[in-house]
Write a protein that holds these residues in place. Structure first.
Motif, PDB file in Angstrom:
ATOM      1  N   ARG A  56       4.274   2.667 -13.929  1.00  0.00           N
ATOM      2  CA  ARG A  56       5.163   1.782 -13.177  1.00  0.00           C
ATOM      3  C   ARG A  56       5.263   2.199 -11.717  1.00  0.00           C
ATOM      4  NH1 ARG A  56      11.046   0.284 -15.510  1.00  0.00           N
ATOM      5  NH2 ARG A  56       9.642  -0.727 -17.012  1.00  0.00           N
ATOM      6  N   ASP A  57       5.311   3.507 -11.451  1.00  0.00           N
ATOM      7  CA  ASP A  57       5.438   3.970 -10.075  1.00  0.00           C
ATOM      8  C   ASP A  57       4.176   3.688  -9.264  1.00  0.00           C
ATOM      9  OD1 ASP A  57       7.973   4.836 -10.607  1.00  0.00           O
ATOM     10  OD2 ASP A  57       7.421   6.937 -10.925  1.00  0.00           O
ATOM     11  N   ILE A  58       3.017   3.760  -9.887  1.00  0.00           N
ATOM     12  CA  ILE A  58       1.777   3.467  -9.157  1.00  0.00           C
ATOM     13  C   ILE A  58       1.772   2.019  -8.690  1.00  0.00           C
ATOM     14  CG2 ILE A  58      -0.714   3.169  -9.443  1.00  0.00           C
ATOM     15  CD1 ILE A  58      -0.727   5.628 -11.201  1.00  0.00           C
ATOM     16  N   ALA A  59       2.114   1.103  -9.565  1.00  0.00           N
ATOM     17  CA  ALA A  59       2.165  -0.311  -9.172  1.00  0.00           C
ATOM     18  C   ALA A  59       3.254  -0.557  -8.141  1.00  0.00           C
ATOM     19  CB  ALA A  59       2.376  -1.180 -10.403  1.00  0.00           C
ATOM     20  N   SER A  60       4.389   0.137  -8.273  1.00  0.00           N
ATOM     21  CA  SER A  60       5.486  -0.058  -7.334  1.00  0.00           C
ATOM     22  C   SER A  60       5.137   0.465  -5.943  1.00  0.00           C
ATOM     23  CB  SER A  60       6.749   0.624  -7.853  1.00  0.00           C
ATOM     24  OG  SER A  60       7.809   0.520  -6.933  1.00  0.00           O
ATOM     25  N   LEU A  61       4.541   1.663  -5.884  1.00  0.00           N
ATOM     26  CA  LEU A  61       4.166   2.223  -4.579  1.00  0.00           C
ATOM     27  C   LEU A  61       3.063   1.407  -3.918  1.00  0.00           C
ATOM     28  CD1 LEU A  61       4.222   6.041  -5.453  1.00  0.00           C
ATOM     29  CD2 LEU A  61       5.883   4.783  -4.076  1.00  0.00           C
ATOM     30  N   LEU A  62       2.118   0.912  -4.710  1.00  0.00           N
ATOM     31  CA  LEU A  62       1.046   0.111  -4.127  1.00  0.00           C
ATOM     32  C   LEU A  62       1.568  -1.229  -3.619  1.00  0.00           C
ATOM     33  CD1 LEU A  62      -1.987  -0.003  -3.572  1.00  0.00           C
ATOM     34  CD2 LEU A  62      -2.297  -1.032  -5.817  1.00  0.00           C
ATOM     35  N   SER A  63       2.594  -1.770  -4.262  1.00  0.00           N
ATOM     36  CA  SER A  63       3.154  -3.037  -3.796  1.00  0.00           C
ATOM     37  C   SER A  63       3.797  -2.909  -2.415  1.00  0.00           C
ATOM     38  CB  SER A  63       4.185  -3.547  -4.806  1.00  0.00           C
ATOM     39  OG  SER A  63       5.279  -2.646  -4.904  1.00  0.00           O
ATOM     40  N   ARG A  64       4.175  -1.696  -2.016  1.00  0.00           N
ATOM     41  CA  ARG A  64       4.723  -1.480  -0.680  1.00  0.00           C
ATOM     42  C   ARG A  64       3.633  -1.405   0.375  1.00  0.00           C
ATOM     43  NH1 ARG A  64       8.833   3.514  -2.210  1.00  0.00           N
ATOM     44  NH2 ARG A  64       9.830   2.510  -4.044  1.00  0.00           N
ATOM     45  N   HIS A  65       2.396  -1.236  -0.035  1.00  0.00           N
ATOM     46  CA  HIS A  65       1.259  -1.165   0.890  1.00  0.00           C
ATOM     47  C   HIS A  65       0.205  -2.189   0.466  1.00  0.00           C
ATOM     48  CE1 HIS A  65       3.249   2.787   0.902  1.00  0.00           C
ATOM     49  NE2 HIS A  65       2.880   2.893   2.167  1.00  0.00           N
ATOM     50  N   LYS A  66       0.608  -3.439   0.414  1.00  0.00           N
ATOM     51  CA  LYS A  66      -0.285  -4.488  -0.065  1.00  0.00           C
ATOM     52  C   LYS A  66      -1.493  -4.677   0.840  1.00  0.00           C
ATOM     53  CE  LYS A  66       3.292  -7.150  -2.464  1.00  0.00           C
ATOM     54  NZ  LYS A  66       3.967  -8.464  -2.582  1.00  0.00           N
ATOM     55  N   HIS A  67      -1.374  -4.270   2.090  1.00  0.00           N
ATOM     56  CA  HIS A  67      -2.508  -4.455   3.002  1.00  0.00           C
ATOM     57  C   HIS A  67      -3.703  -3.590   2.591  1.00  0.00           C
ATOM     58  CE1 HIS A  67      -0.356  -0.890   4.469  1.00  0.00           C
ATOM     59  NE2 HIS A  67      -1.499  -0.504   5.016  1.00  0.00           N
ATOM     60  N   LEU A  68      -3.469  -2.491   1.881  1.00  0.00           N
ATOM     61  CA  LEU A  68      -4.569  -1.643   1.440  1.00  0.00           C
ATOM     62  C   LEU A  68      -5.399  -2.313   0.350  1.00  0.00           C
ATOM     63  CD1 LEU A  68      -2.795   1.830   1.330  1.00  0.00           C
ATOM     64  CD2 LEU A  68      -4.180   0.849   3.158  1.00  0.00           C
ATOM     65  N   ALA A  69      -4.785  -3.244  -0.366  1.00  0.00           N
ATOM     66  CA  ALA A  69      -5.511  -3.959  -1.415  1.00  0.00           C
ATOM     67  C   ALA A  69      -6.327  -5.124  -0.864  1.00  0.00           C
ATOM     68  CB  ALA A  69      -4.534  -4.478  -2.466  1.00  0.00           C
ATOM     69  N   LYS A  70      -6.251  -5.353   0.448  1.00  0.00           N
ATOM     70  CA  LYS A  70      -6.968  -6.470   1.049  1.00  0.00           C
ATOM     71  C   LYS A  70      -8.021  -6.019   2.059  1.00  0.00           C
ATOM     72  CE  LYS A  70      -2.911  -9.478   0.595  1.00  0.00           C
ATOM     73  NZ  LYS A  70      -1.938 -10.355   1.298  1.00  0.00           N
ATOM     74  N   ASP A  71      -8.283  -4.697   2.127  1.00  0.00           N
ATOM     75  CA  ASP A  71      -9.304  -4.227   3.050  1.00  0.00           C
ATOM     76  C   ASP A  71     -10.685  -4.398   2.428  1.00  0.00           C
ATOM     77  OD1 ASP A  71      -9.263  -2.310   1.129  1.00  0.00           O
ATOM     78  OD2 ASP A  71      -8.512  -0.713   2.403  1.00  0.00           O
ATOM     79  N   HIS A  72     -11.694  -3.911   3.118  1.00  0.00           N
ATOM     80  CA  HIS A  72     -13.080  -4.109   2.685  1.00  0.00           C
ATOM     81  C   HIS A  72     -13.617  -2.942   1.849  1.00  0.00           C
ATOM     82  CE1 HIS A  72     -13.396  -7.649   5.227  1.00  0.00           C
ATOM     83  NE2 HIS A  72     -12.882  -6.951   6.228  1.00  0.00           N
ATOM     84  N   SER A  73     -12.846  -1.906   1.646  1.00  0.00           N
ATOM     85  CA  SER A  73     -13.317  -0.754   0.882  1.00  0.00           C
ATOM     86  C   SER A  73     -12.798  -0.838  -0.542  1.00  0.00           C
ATOM     87  CB  SER A  73     -12.844   0.549   1.537  1.00  0.00           C
ATOM     88  OG  SER A  73     -11.429   0.574   1.606  1.00  0.00           O
ATOM     89  N   PRO A  74     -13.634  -0.522  -1.535  1.00  0.00           N
ATOM     90  CA  PRO A  74     -13.183  -0.563  -2.935  1.00  0.00           C
ATOM     91  C   PRO A  74     -12.311   0.638  -3.268  1.00  0.00           C
ATOM     92  CG  PRO A  74     -15.449   0.181  -2.820  1.00  0.00           C
ATOM     93  CD  PRO A  74     -15.062  -0.179  -1.418  1.00  0.00           C
ATOM     94  N   ASP A  75     -11.391   0.449  -4.198  1.00  0.00           N
ATOM     95  CA  ASP A  75     -10.468   1.492  -4.625  1.00  0.00           C
ATOM     96  C   ASP A  75     -10.739   1.853  -6.083  1.00  0.00           C
ATOM     97  OD1 ASP A  75      -9.340   1.246  -2.097  1.00  0.00           O
ATOM     98  OD2 ASP A  75      -7.798  -0.145  -2.784  1.00  0.00           O
ATOM     99  N   LEU A  76     -10.347   3.062  -6.447  1.00  0.00           N
ATOM    100  CA  LEU A  76     -10.601   3.568  -7.802  1.00  0.00           C
ATOM    101  C   LEU A  76      -9.354   4.263  -8.320  1.00  0.00           C
ATOM    102  CD1 LEU A  76     -12.631   4.172 -10.124  1.00  0.00           C
ATOM    103  CD2 LEU A  76     -13.192   6.292  -8.919  1.00  0.00           C
ATOM    104  N   TYR A  77      -8.982   3.918  -9.556  1.00  0.00           N
ATOM    105  CA  TYR A  77      -7.849   4.545 -10.226  1.00  0.00           C
ATOM    106  C   TYR A  77      -8.326   5.006 -11.607  1.00  0.00           C
ATOM    107  CZ  TYR A  77      -5.243   1.929  -6.681  1.00  0.00           C
ATOM    108  OH  TYR A  77      -4.788   1.413  -5.503  1.00  0.00           O
ATOM    109  N   SER A  78      -8.151   6.285 -11.880  1.00  0.00           N
ATOM    110  CA  SER A  78      -8.540   6.850 -13.168  1.00  0.00           C
ATOM    111  C   SER A  78      -7.354   7.643 -13.711  1.00  0.00           C
ATOM    112  CB  SER A  78      -9.770   7.751 -13.023  1.00  0.00           C
ATOM    113  OG  SER A  78     -10.090   8.369 -14.247  1.00  0.00           O
ATOM    114  N   LEU A  79      -6.806   7.171 -14.826  1.00  0.00           N
ATOM    115  CA  LEU A  79      -5.609   7.779 -15.407  1.00  0.00           C
ATOM    116  C   LEU A  79      -5.900   8.204 -16.839  1.00  0.00           C
ATOM    117  CD1 LEU A  79      -3.076   5.057 -14.207  1.00  0.00           C
ATOM    118  CD2 LEU A  79      -3.741   7.130 -13.004  1.00  0.00           C
ATOM    119  N   GLU A  80      -5.412   9.372 -17.210  1.00  0.00           N
ATOM    120  CA  GLU A  80      -5.588   9.894 -18.565  1.00  0.00           C
ATOM    121  C   GLU A  80      -4.221  10.146 -19.182  1.00  0.00           C
ATOM    122  OE1 GLU A  80      -7.425  13.861 -20.744  1.00  0.00           O
ATOM    123  OE2 GLU A  80      -8.456  13.041 -18.984  1.00  0.00           O
TER     124      GLU A  80
END
Length: 336
Positions: free
Chosen positions: A178-202
């Motif tokens: 929940r915190d990952i989605a919440s923190l990313l929602s505060r920086h929505k501009h990072l999800a619209k740049d041209h570089s791909p992102d990677l999240y790996s959770l165990e």
């Protein structure tokens, strides 16, 4: 590897540019990182003969890949396509993270690899700024659970207890999602740049719940249902944050099959090394091969065209009119 350990590889959300075919084709556990790399448009060292992944739109690749590994259960009743895993050996997305960091180092993409129960975290690029307030240690996770707006106040605990350390570990992993989605929602501009992102959770909290209460217990059943609902909500949130251009995958595995090997030296070592490449095949090319090949190819084509044009003009040149050498010679003869 000795023995085969099962599991399930599920696709919760995927954009239209990535094609996953519906079928029960088993996927080797060691090739899961290659699936993540191919979906993001990266090349792999060896071809992946797995029919579950089709050829999608090469010019519109996903902006993010989210892979959640759940230990302690063979499968989860999540919504989406699922494929059985054969030989579920431990894997990591380090190769994908290195490719992203190498190709997009100037744009500083978001790369986050996290295992809360082991207090293992790896952040690259803008992830250090986005997730600087993310709880990563066990003490931080415990304190986060008893703060306002935590999962303890919103999730139906049912048979789980907030006074048991095993239950709190399981719930703290859900809090991380929940915190990952919440923190990313505060920086929505990072999800619209041209570089791909990677999240790996165990996540291994469900495995600890099964060891503590048993897999037939009501606590394990409630924890499994809570985890499925949380994963589905997390997948929808990440998918929407990236504008529908993200792949969310879940790997459910009972336990990893560790490779058993002996490091010994024998007289058969020389003969075995000769059989590793009996057909004298070439070494596998890396992702720079296509770039170098195109540079050399078009440079040779350009040089060949230049030679042809220059040769044609020289062949059809009028010496008395086009050449300054003959023109100067004719004027000198006339003056004499």
């Amino acid at each position: 590897f000795l023995g085969v350990c099962g599991g399930e590889f599920s696709i919760l959300r995927s954009p239209q540019s990535v094609v996953f075919r519906d079928g029960s084709w088993p996927i080797p556990g060691e090739r899961i990182p290659d699936v993540a790399a191919l979906t993001m448009g990266f090349s792999v060292e060896e071809d992946l003969p797995w029919p579950g992944l089709g050829v999608g739109d090469l010019f519109h690749r996903p902006q993010a890949t989210v892979l959640v590994t759940v230990k302690g259960v063979d499968k989860l009743p999540v919504k989406g396509l699922s494929y059985p895993i054969e030989n579920a050996v431990p894997f990591s997305l380090d190769s994908v993270a290195n490719a992203i960091h190498t190709l997009f180092s100037e744009e500083t993409p978001v790369v986050l690899q996290l295992a809360p129960s082991e207090e293992r975290v790896y952040m690259v690029g803008k992830a250090n700024a986005v997730f600087e307030d993310l709880s990563v240690t066990l003490r931080q996770l415990r304190n986060r659970l008893f703060q306002d707006s935590s999962v303890l106040s919103s999730l139906p605990l049912n048979s789980l207890s907030r006074n048991n350390e095993v239950d709190l570990l399981f719930l703290s992993e859900l809090q991380v999602l929940r915190d990952i989605a919440s923190l990313l929602s505060r920086h929505k501009h990072l999800a619209k740049d041209h570089s791909p992102d990677l999240y790996s959770l165990e996540l291994s909290g469900l495995e600890e719940v099964g060891k503590r209460y048993g897999e037939d217990s009501q606590q394990f059943k409630d924890a499994s249902q809570i985890l499925v609902d949380s994963l589905q909500k997390f997948a929808d949130e990440m998918f929407n944050l990236y504008g529908g251009n993200a792949v969310v995958e879940v790997v459910a595995v009972k336990e990893f099959n560790s490779p058993l090997s002996r490091k010994t030296r024998s007289i058969l070592q020389a003969s075995q090394s000769e059989k590793e490449n009996p057909y004298n095949l070439a070494y596998p090319y890396n992702y720079n091969y296509s770039v170098i090949f195109n540079i050399i190819l078009w440079m040779m084509i350009g040089l060949a065209l230049a030679v042809i044009v220059i040769s044609y003009n020289l062949w059809n040149m009028d010496p008395g009119y086009d050449s300054i050498i003959y023109r100067m010679t004719n004027q000198k003869i006339r003056m004499d």
